[in-house]
Design a protein around this motif. Sequence first.
Motif, PDB file in Angstrom:
ATOM      1  N   SER A  72       0.833  -1.210   0.000  1.00 13.20           N
ATOM      2  CA  SER A  72       0.000   0.000   0.000  1.00 13.20           C
ATOM      3  C   SER A  72       0.866   1.258   0.000  1.00 13.20           C
ATOM      4  N   GLY A  73       2.100   1.146   0.504  1.00  8.93           N
ATOM      5  CA  GLY A  73       3.007   2.289   0.474  1.00  8.93           C
ATOM      6  C   GLY A  73       3.365   2.716  -0.939  1.00  8.93           C
ATOM      7  N   LEU A  74       3.186   1.811  -1.899  1.00  8.35           N
ATOM      8  CA  LEU A  74       3.502   2.141  -3.290  1.00  8.35           C
ATOM      9  C   LEU A  74       2.433   3.014  -3.934  1.00  8.35           C
ATOM     10  N   GLU A  75       1.316   3.176  -3.253  1.00  9.61           N
ATOM     11  CA  GLU A  75       0.239   4.037  -3.761  1.00  9.61           C
ATOM     12  C   GLU A  75       0.346   5.449  -3.190  1.00  9.61           C
ATOM     13  N   SER A  76       1.333   5.705  -2.354  1.00 12.38           N
ATOM     14  CA  SER A  76       1.474   7.006  -1.701  1.00 12.38           C
ATOM     15  C   SER A  76       2.296   7.974  -2.555  1.00 12.38           C
ATOM     16  N   ALA A  77       2.280   9.224  -2.158  1.00 13.37           N
ATOM     17  CA  ALA A  77       3.061  10.255  -2.854  1.00 13.37           C
ATOM     18  C   ALA A  77       4.562  10.024  -2.692  1.00 13.37           C
ATOM     19  N   ALA A  78       4.956   9.225  -1.712  1.00 10.12           N
ATOM     20  CA  ALA A  78       6.378   8.953  -1.476  1.00 10.12           C
ATOM     21  C   ALA A  78       6.942   7.891  -2.429  1.00 10.12           C
ATOM     22  N   ALA A  79       6.083   7.216  -3.189  1.00 11.23           N
ATOM     23  CA  ALA A  79       6.540   6.158  -4.105  1.00 11.23           C
ATOM     24  C   ALA A  79       7.436   6.744  -5.193  1.00 11.23           C
ATOM     25  N   ARG A  80       8.468   5.980  -5.544  1.00  8.80           N
ATOM     26  CA  ARG A  80       9.420   6.397  -6.585  1.00  8.80           C
ATOM     27  C   ARG A  80       9.510   5.298  -7.646  1.00  8.80           C
ATOM     28  N   HIS A  81       9.962   5.683  -8.843  1.00 13.30           N
ATOM     29  CA  HIS A  81      10.171   4.743  -9.945  1.00 13.30           C
ATOM     30  C   HIS A  81      11.610   4.880 -10.436  1.00 13.30           C
ATOM     31  N   ALA A  82      12.204   3.767 -10.839  1.00 11.05           N
ATOM     32  CA  ALA A  82      13.571   3.802 -11.377  1.00 11.05           C
ATOM     33  C   ALA A  82      13.646   2.904 -12.612  1.00 11.05           C
ATOM     34  N   HIS A  83      14.210   3.442 -13.672  1.00 11.67           N
ATOM     35  CA  HIS A  83      14.434   2.690 -14.909  1.00 11.67           C
ATOM     36  C   HIS A  83      15.880   2.200 -14.915  1.00 11.67           C
ATOM     37  N   HIS A  84      16.080   0.963 -15.363  1.00 10.42           N
ATOM     38  CA  HIS A  84      17.421   0.388 -15.409  1.00 10.42           C
ATOM     39  C   HIS A  84      17.713  -0.168 -16.791  1.00 10.42           C
ATOM     40  N   ARG A  85      18.983  -0.179 -17.145  1.00 11.87           N
ATOM     41  CA  ARG A  85      19.456  -0.710 -18.424  1.00 11.87           C
ATOM     42  C   ARG A  85      20.348  -1.924 -18.149  1.00 11.87           C
ATOM     43  N   PRO A  86      20.575  -2.764 -19.170  1.00 10.56           N
ATOM     44  CA  PRO A  86      21.513  -3.879 -18.984  1.00 10.56           C
ATOM     45  C   PRO A  86      22.862  -3.361 -18.474  1.00 10.56           C
ATOM     46  N   GLY A  87      23.413  -4.046 -17.483  1.00  7.91           N
ATOM     47  CA  GLY A  87      24.665  -3.618 -16.867  1.00  7.91           C
ATOM     48  C   GLY A  87      24.453  -2.794 -15.610  1.00  7.91           C
TER      49      GLY A  87
END
Length: 114
Positions: free
Chosen positions: A51-66
């Motif tokens: 449920s913490g992922l639905e809050s304003a504090a949630a962040r997203h990160a994109h990653h590439r190979p390596g």
Amino acid sequence: MNNTGARFAHTSGSRGERGHYPLALVLFTEAPGDPADGGLLQFTPHAHDLSGLESAAARHAHHRPGDGYLLRADTTAHRVTPLRRPGLRRTVMNLAYTTPDRQQARTPSAGQLY
């Protein structure tokens, strides 16, 4: 553990429950090139369930190979967003580590593996 996500709309997640090993080192061998294709790490520090992922504090990160990241998995709600189209793959090696005060940490999924 080697995790591969190759199904359209595939997602995986974890709740950062007390049973999780405290540290996860995640190394990418395959990942979508465009963040719009999904497979992003979604996380919220100091949250103990999804449920913490639905809050304003949630962040997203994109990653590439390596790429790689170290996550405090026992105190961070975390999951991977769905892959957005067929043919995409996200393959990682997930190395879980414990700490001296958590030597007996055992997760239900780890119990099935070992």
